[in-house]
Design an enzyme around this catalytic site. Structure first.
Site, PDB file in Angstrom:
ATOM      1  N   TYR A   1       2.558  -7.595  16.279  1.00  0.00           N
ATOM      2  CA  TYR A   1       2.984  -6.702  15.186  1.00  0.00           C
ATOM      3  C   TYR A   1       3.831  -5.558  15.745  1.00  0.00           C
ATOM      4  CZ  TYR A   1       2.655  -2.678  12.019  1.00  0.00           C
ATOM      5  OH  TYR A   1       2.955  -1.581  11.258  1.00  0.00           O
TER       6      TYR A   1
ATOM      7  N   THR B   1       6.089   2.445  12.752  1.00  0.00           N
ATOM      8  CA  THR B   1       4.714   2.756  13.146  1.00  0.00           C
ATOM      9  C   THR B   1       4.655   3.420  14.516  1.00  0.00           C
ATOM     10  OG1 THR B   1       2.635   1.694  13.790  1.00  0.00           O
ATOM     11  CG2 THR B   1       4.597   0.358  13.978  1.00  0.00           C
ATOM     12  N   ASP B   2       3.563   4.152  14.756  1.00  0.00           N
ATOM     13  CA  ASP B   2       3.336   4.727  16.094  1.00  0.00           C
ATOM     14  C   ASP B   2       2.953   3.641  17.103  1.00  0.00           C
ATOM     15  OD1 ASP B   2       0.759   4.168  15.168  1.00  0.00           O
ATOM     16  OD2 ASP B   2      -0.009   6.205  15.448  1.00  0.00           O
ATOM     17  N   GLU B   3       2.607   2.433  16.588  1.00  0.00           N
ATOM     18  CA  GLU B   3       2.148   1.384  17.508  1.00  0.00           C
ATOM     19  C   GLU B   3       3.250   0.911  18.445  1.00  0.00           C
ATOM     20  OE1 GLU B   3      -0.575  -1.454  15.810  1.00  0.00           O
ATOM     21  OE2 GLU B   3      -1.135  -0.061  14.232  1.00  0.00           O
TER      22      GLU B   3
ATOM     23  N   LYS C   1       7.840  -4.650  15.105  1.00  0.00           N
ATOM     24  CA  LYS C   1       8.318  -3.377  14.538  1.00  0.00           C
ATOM     25  C   LYS C   1       9.256  -2.685  15.533  1.00  0.00           C
ATOM     26  CE  LYS C   1       7.344  -1.585  11.123  1.00  0.00           C
ATOM     27  NZ  LYS C   1       7.889  -1.692   9.740  1.00  0.00           N
TER      28      LYS C   1
ATOM     29  N   PHE D   1       0.819  -1.226   0.000  1.00  0.00           N
ATOM     30  CA  PHE D   1       0.000   0.000   0.000  1.00  0.00           C
ATOM     31  C   PHE D   1       0.856   1.281   0.000  1.00  0.00           C
ATOM     32  CE2 PHE D   1      -2.232   2.795   3.332  1.00  0.00           C
ATOM     33  CZ  PHE D   1      -2.865   3.578   2.379  1.00  0.00           C
TER      34      PHE D   1
ATOM     35  N   ASN E   1     -13.197   5.022  15.769  1.00  0.00           N
ATOM     36  CA  ASN E   1     -13.488   4.095  14.666  1.00  0.00           C
ATOM     37  C   ASN E   1     -14.938   4.218  14.212  1.00  0.00           C
ATOM     38  OD1 ASN E   1     -10.881   3.148  14.830  1.00  0.00           O
ATOM     39  ND2 ASN E   1     -11.410   1.444  16.185  1.00  0.00           N
TER      40      ASN E   1
ATOM     41  N   ASN F   1      -2.311   5.024   8.072  1.00  0.00           N
ATOM     42  CA  ASN F   1      -2.442   5.610   6.735  1.00  0.00           C
ATOM     43  C   ASN F   1      -3.772   5.196   6.120  1.00  0.00           C
ATOM     44  OD1 ASN F   1       0.707   6.051   5.097  1.00  0.00           O
ATOM     45  ND2 ASN F   1       0.421   5.878   7.290  1.00  0.00           N
TER      46      ASN F   1
ATOM     47  N   THR G   1       3.848 -10.819  -1.175  1.00  0.00           N
ATOM     48  CA  THR G   1       2.957 -11.555  -0.264  1.00  0.00           C
ATOM     49  C   THR G   1       1.507 -11.231  -0.640  1.00  0.00           C
ATOM     50  OG1 THR G   1       2.678  -9.792   1.362  1.00  0.00           O
ATOM     51  CG2 THR G   1       4.638 -11.195   1.607  1.00  0.00           C
TER      52      THR G   1
ATOM     53  N   PRO H   1      -8.242  -8.763  20.934  1.00  0.00           N
ATOM     54  CA  PRO H   1      -7.498  -8.930  22.198  1.00  0.00           C
ATOM     55  C   PRO H   1      -6.385  -7.883  22.310  1.00  0.00           C
ATOM     56  CG  PRO H   1      -7.568 -11.002  20.930  1.00  0.00           C
ATOM     57  CD  PRO H   1      -8.136  -9.938  20.055  1.00  0.00           C
TER      58      PRO H   1
ATOM     59  N   PRO I   1     -18.028  -4.554  10.487  1.00  0.00           N
ATOM     60  CA  PRO I   1     -17.680  -4.981  11.849  1.00  0.00           C
ATOM     61  C   PRO I   1     -16.913  -3.908  12.611  1.00  0.00           C
ATOM     62  CG  PRO I   1     -16.244  -6.048  10.226  1.00  0.00           C
ATOM     63  CD  PRO I   1     -17.173  -5.168   9.460  1.00  0.00           C
ATOM     64  N   ILE I   2     -17.435  -3.550  13.775  1.00  0.00           N
ATOM     65  CA  ILE I   2     -16.736  -2.596  14.649  1.00  0.00           C
ATOM     66  C   ILE I   2     -16.355  -3.327  15.922  1.00  0.00           C
ATOM     67  CG2 ILE I   2     -16.964  -0.451  15.959  1.00  0.00           C
ATOM     68  CD1 ILE I   2     -18.115   0.737  13.653  1.00  0.00           C
TER      69      ILE I   2
HETATM   70  P1  NAD Z   1       1.409  -3.630   3.210  1.00  0.00           P
HETATM   71  O1  NAD Z   1       1.082  -4.789   4.079  1.00  0.00           O
HETATM   72  O2  NAD Z   1       0.340  -3.023   2.372  1.00  0.00           O
HETATM   73  O3  NAD Z   1       2.600  -4.014   2.203  1.00  0.00           O
HETATM   74  C1  NAD Z   1       3.769  -4.635   2.646  1.00  0.00           C
HETATM   75  C2  NAD Z   1       4.587  -4.989   1.416  1.00  0.00           C
HETATM   76  O4  NAD Z   1       5.802  -5.597   1.866  1.00  0.00           O
HETATM   77  C3  NAD Z   1       3.896  -5.998   0.486  1.00  0.00           C
HETATM   78  O5  NAD Z   1       4.027  -5.600  -0.854  1.00  0.00           O
HETATM   79  C4  NAD Z   1       4.649  -7.300   0.747  1.00  0.00           C
HETATM   80  O6  NAD Z   1       4.690  -8.159  -0.380  1.00  0.00           O
HETATM   81  C5  NAD Z   1       6.032  -6.768   1.101  1.00  0.00           C
HETATM   82  N1  NAD Z   1       6.783  -7.731   1.919  1.00  0.00           N
HETATM   83  C6  NAD Z   1       6.341  -8.392   3.027  1.00  0.00           C
HETATM   84  N2  NAD Z   1       7.329  -9.188   3.502  1.00  0.00           N
HETATM   85  C7  NAD Z   1       8.398  -9.014   2.693  1.00  0.00           C
HETATM   86  C8  NAD Z   1       9.711  -9.547   2.688  1.00  0.00           C
HETATM   87  N3  NAD Z   1      10.112 -10.439   3.593  1.00  0.00           N
HETATM   88  N4  NAD Z   1      10.553  -9.144   1.714  1.00  0.00           N
HETATM   89  C9  NAD Z   1      10.167  -8.254   0.766  1.00  0.00           C
HETATM   90  N5  NAD Z   1       8.927  -7.728   0.721  1.00  0.00           N
HETATM   91  C10 NAD Z   1       8.055  -8.096   1.681  1.00  0.00           C
HETATM   92  O7  NAD Z   1       2.067  -2.551   4.178  1.00  0.00           O
HETATM   93  P2  NAD Z   1       1.927  -0.960   4.184  1.00  0.00           P
HETATM   94  O8  NAD Z   1       0.640  -0.608   4.828  1.00  0.00           O
HETATM   95  O9  NAD Z   1       2.253  -0.439   2.836  1.00  0.00           O
HETATM   96  O10 NAD Z   1       3.086  -0.585   5.217  1.00  0.00           O
HETATM   97  C11 NAD Z   1       4.390  -0.262   4.770  1.00  0.00           C
HETATM   98  C12 NAD Z   1       5.252   0.031   5.984  1.00  0.00           C
HETATM   99  O11 NAD Z   1       4.669   1.105   6.732  1.00  0.00           O
HETATM  100  C13 NAD Z   1       5.364  -1.149   6.960  1.00  0.00           C
HETATM  101  O12 NAD Z   1       6.684  -1.216   7.438  1.00  0.00           O
HETATM  102  C14 NAD Z   1       4.411  -0.792   8.093  1.00  0.00           C
HETATM  103  O13 NAD Z   1       4.845  -1.346   9.319  1.00  0.00           O
HETATM  104  C15 NAD Z   1       4.497   0.730   8.088  1.00  0.00           C
HETATM  105  N6  NAD Z   1       3.274   1.385   8.588  1.00  0.00           N
HETATM  106  C16 NAD Z   1       2.076   1.216   7.959  1.00  0.00           C
HETATM  107  C17 NAD Z   1       0.957   1.885   8.435  1.00  0.00           C
HETATM  108  C18 NAD Z   1      -0.389   1.765   7.755  1.00  0.00           C
HETATM  109  O14 NAD Z   1      -1.365   2.373   8.252  1.00  0.00           O
HETATM  110  N7  NAD Z   1      -0.529   1.068   6.659  1.00  0.00           N
HETATM  111  C19 NAD Z   1       1.034   2.690   9.581  1.00  0.00           C
HETATM  112  C20 NAD Z   1       2.271   2.804  10.210  1.00  0.00           C
HETATM  113  C21 NAD Z   1       3.404   2.179   9.700  1.00  0.00           C
HETATM  114  P1  TYD Z   2      -6.618  -1.403  11.380  1.00  0.00           P
HETATM  115  O1  TYD Z   2      -7.047  -0.747  10.117  1.00  0.00           O
HETATM  116  O2  TYD Z   2      -6.488  -2.887  11.423  1.00  0.00           O
HETATM  117  O3  TYD Z   2      -5.268  -0.698  11.826  1.00  0.00           O
HETATM  118  P2  TYD Z   2      -4.480  -0.765  13.265  1.00  0.00           P
HETATM  119  O4  TYD Z   2      -4.932  -1.949  14.013  1.00  0.00           O
HETATM  120  O5  TYD Z   2      -3.065  -0.904  12.811  1.00  0.00           O
HETATM  121  O6  TYD Z   2      -4.763   0.536  13.952  1.00  0.00           O
HETATM  122  O7  TYD Z   2      -7.660  -0.989  12.509  1.00  0.00           O
HETATM  123  C1  TYD Z   2      -7.954   0.381  12.769  1.00  0.00           C
HETATM  124  C2  TYD Z   2      -8.909   0.426  13.941  1.00  0.00           C
HETATM  125  O8  TYD Z   2     -10.145  -0.140  13.515  1.00  0.00           O
HETATM  126  C3  TYD Z   2      -8.438  -0.391  15.127  1.00  0.00           C
HETATM  127  O9  TYD Z   2      -8.821   0.299  16.323  1.00  0.00           O
HETATM  128  C4  TYD Z   2      -9.214  -1.685  15.011  1.00  0.00           C
HETATM  129  C5  TYD Z   2     -10.505  -1.255  14.350  1.00  0.00           C
HETATM  130  N1  TYD Z   2     -11.139  -2.252  13.466  1.00  0.00           N
HETATM  131  C6  TYD Z   2     -12.501  -2.549  13.626  1.00  0.00           C
HETATM  132  O10 TYD Z   2     -13.193  -1.983  14.505  1.00  0.00           O
HETATM  133  N2  TYD Z   2     -13.065  -3.463  12.782  1.00  0.00           N
HETATM  134  C7  TYD Z   2     -12.353  -4.121  11.827  1.00  0.00           C
HETATM  135  O11 TYD Z   2     -12.925  -4.979  11.115  1.00  0.00           O
HETATM  136  C8  TYD Z   2     -10.959  -3.791  11.660  1.00  0.00           C
HETATM  137  C9  TYD Z   2     -10.125  -4.468  10.614  1.00  0.00           C
HETATM  138  C10 TYD Z   2     -10.398  -2.849  12.500  1.00  0.00           C
END
Ligand code: NAD
Ligand code: TYD
Length: 356
Positions: free
Chosen positions: A160, A134-136, A164, A12, A259, A190, A36, A291, A215-216
């Site tokens: 997760y 991530t902020d997590e 990280k 993404f 949410n 994001n 993946t 959980p 689903p919430i």
């Molecule tokens: P995503 O899950 O959409 O994509 C991850 C990509 O990494 C995929 O294309 C997958 O094929 C590739 N990948 C997974 N394992 C791999 C490996 N071993 N070698 C090579 N490629 C591999 O993730 P995203 O949402 O685009 O997140 C990107 C980064 O940003 C991650 O490091 C994530 O922790 C961080 N991040 C994401 C968010 C969010 O809201 N999406 C928020 C905070 C931080």
């Molecule tokens: P998510 O998009 O999985 O991101 P993150 O867990 O990394 O924050 O979830 C965002 C918020 O939405 C989180 O508080 C969990 C909640 N959530 C639901 O309530 N229902 C759902 O089906 C999903 C996937 C997430």
């Protein structure tokens, strides 16, 4: 122009970054992605014939492959997006999170160190390793707590987040121990085009269009700080250009939402863009909580804003509207990602959640 090895560029954020970087001619890109379930090469169809973009399928944990690519393309930077990223999946099966996020990042750092140590002094100084995190890693906030800052202690709560956090620590250690010029960014949730529909926003949009329950978890009052993906990509590019080595930068959307509010907003947009006889909000269904569900995330962006002049440009209403429109206009993309494996995931995560 710099050549950059981008990992996870078919996911993404990586794909949005790769597209925006090539459209604006910011950098040349070698994209290393394992492909993946979360990836989609269609994300990058627009640039498949671009001579300044190369795709390589492979694992960041494969030191031989990464070393070969570094020697061949001689990049001036690496941006590490590759990761396993979904908290719910990390609860069911944490193993792959350790493998990619911890061991994979470690192996990537090792290959980078070997490559970097062979560079000339000047090329060593100019080299950058940007680790996207991530902020997590900071854990969970209560309603009245101040937002996460770069010096907030790490307190990861999910497998997760723990994986990280471990990767962030290795990145930091490689700067302190070997002098590898690393920088880490910690961003909030994001949203935007091309996000795999396991995450809240795209899952809600696609379930709503299918007439399925929305689903919430719990009571829907958990808070996330939503960052439009293109704002995030611009921040990463600024960090690549002007960030101080060894530092971390928090990146957030300055946009905290419960949410329930996010899901209701999506329903309102869909009621306008794809009206049906009843409101999509009727599909909202409260289900058993995740959980260890973190209560609230919020990012203090003072550092990146004062040091690098970054501010998010998109507001949530316009960003969410664009996002919903993108999913409505890209039905082929949507059909393709809803494979059998995706249906299995929906079963695994939602079938046994009791409806409250
Ligand atoms: P995503 O899950 O959409 O994509 C991850 C990509 O990494 C995929 O294309 C997958 O094929 C590739 N990948 C997974 N394992 C791999 C490996 N071993 N070698 C090579 N490629 C591999 O993730 P995203 O949402 O685009 O997140 C990107 C980064 O940003 C991650 O490091 C994530 O922790 C961080 N991040 C994401 C968010 C969010 O809201 N999406 C928020 C905070 C931080
Ligand atoms: P998510 O998009 O999985 O991101 P993150 O867990 O990394 O924050 O979830 C965002 C918020 O939405 C989180 O508080 C969990 C909640 N959530 C639901 O309530 N229902 C759902 O089906 C999903 C996937 C997430």
């Amino acid at each position: 122009m710099q050549t950059v090895l981008v990992t996870g560029g078919a996911g993404f954020i990586g794909a949005n970054f790769t597209l925006v970087a090539r459209r604006n001619n910011w950098i040349n890109i070698i994209n290393l992605d394992k492909l993946t379930y979360a990836s989609n090469l269609d994300n990058l169809g627009e640039i498949k014939d671009d001579i300044n973009y190369h795709f390589v399928q492979g694992d960041i944990g494969n030191i031989e492959l990464v070393s070969y690519l570094l020697d061949k393309y001689q990049p001036q930077a690496i941006i590490n997006f590759a990761a396993e990223t979904h908290v719910d999946r990390s609860i069911f099966s944490p193993q792959s999170f350790i493998q990619t996020n911890v061991v994979g990042t470690f192996n990537l750092l090792e290959a980078t160190r070997f490559y970097w140590q062979k560079l000339s002094l000047q090329n060593q100084q100019n080299f950058r390793f940007i680790h996207v995190s991530t902020d997590e890693v900071y854990g969970s906030l209560k309603v009245q707590d101040p937002a996460f800052r770069e010096d907030t202690p790490y307190a990861p709560n999910s497998p997760y987040a723990a994986s990280k956090a471990a990767s962030d620590h290795f990145v930091r250690a490689y700067y302190h121990t070997y002098g590898l010029p690393t920088l880490t960014t910690n961003c909030s949730n994001n949203y935007g085009p091309r996000q795999f529909p396991e995450k809240l926003i795209p899952l809600t949009i696609l379930n709503a269009l299918d007439g399925k329950p929305l689903p919430i978890y719990g009571d829907g009052q958990n808070i996330r700080d939503w960052l439009y993906v293109i704002d995030h990509c611009e921040a990463i590019y600024l960090v690549l250009q002007n960030g101080k080595i060894g530092e971390t930068y928090n990146i957030g959307g300055m946009n905290e939402q419960t949410n329930l509010r996010v899901v209701k907003k999506i329903c309102t947009i869909l009621d306008e863009l794809a009206p049906q006889s009843t409101s999509y909000a009727d599909l909202i269904t409260f289900v058993a909580d995740r959980p260890g569900h973190d209560w609230r995330y919020a990012i203090d962006c003072t550092k990146i804003s004062s040091e690098l002049g970054w501010q998010p440009k998109e507001n949530f209403d316009s960003g969410l509207f664009k996002t919903v429109q993108w999913y409505l206009n890209n039905s082929n993309w949507v059909q393709q990602v809803r494979s059998g494996a995706y249906q299995n995931w929906l079963k695994q995560n939602y079938e046994n959640r009791t409806t409250k």
